[in-house]
Write an enzyme that holds these catalytic residues in place. Sequence first.
Site: not given
Length: 308
Positions: A14, A16, A22, A56-59, A61, A87
């Site tokens: 999970g 980025r 890397r 970001g968070h649920d709101i 997206y 989420d």
Amino acid sequence: MLRLAEKADVVLEGFRPGVMERLGLGPEAMLARNPGLIYGRMTGFGQDGPLAGRAGHDITYLAYCGVLHAIGHADSRPVPPLNLVADYGGGAMMLVSGLLASLFQRSRTGRGEVVDAAMVEGASMLAAPLHAFTAAGLWSENRGANLLDSGAPFYDTYETSDGRHIAVGCLEPQFFAEFARLLPLDDHFVSGQYDKTLWPPMRAAIADRVRQKSRDDWDLLFAQTDACVAPVLSLHEAKQHPHNRARNAFVIAGTLERPAPAPRFSGSQPTPATKPADSDLAPSTVLARFGFSKNEIDDLVKSGLFDR
């Protein structure tokens, strides 16, 4: 990690985009060791695109995919539906669906693949019917003006005399007729259920009637009917409801009473969750299950890797 991947069915990450690459643990490296591996990736915006690296968070997206704009009353600002949509629904459940589909495909082809689950896209997918309704001219982009977004007075919540609420969801004419009979509501509202010019006075009439009884009184009145009226229960109250009790919809896990696993399967019964023994979670135990020798495990433990 690469050794573990050789015997794994699924790897989940999970981070980025670019982090696993890397570390030398990206899909290319892991699938080279295990061509049948299913590699699940969870991000907010996906593995590429202008926003891929953004936090970001649920709101966040929900805002980008248009769903947040659609939720709320007409005279109010958009309301985040907790973090259930992006989420859990658009993220976790879409990822699980993708993993299961990939495992099924692997059973036929023997090949693994990468599942790229972006929460913004999963939440958007959940709203696919709204896009269809809009294209058909059946949905307005004005918030709180549609059938399912509190625009219709027969699909909304109402405050009761004790300051609590009931949920009214009698969309179909026969259910609305039953609701109107028991409330009661004037007959001209029944015959004109879908006449939007009647919706404002209909809403006012329903609200006035509902305020005359307590939530539990209305629940008792509508309990044995198909009027599609329900008491708005708190999380605690939901655990005590007779239907949920009869279905064992909540289970005790240690000191926590939580929702039982769902859906249900005919070949197994839901059981209370138990905490695994510490020995089952020990790195040495896990590594042994993946074929590491005792000497290798001892060396890894001595290195201090698991002390971090």
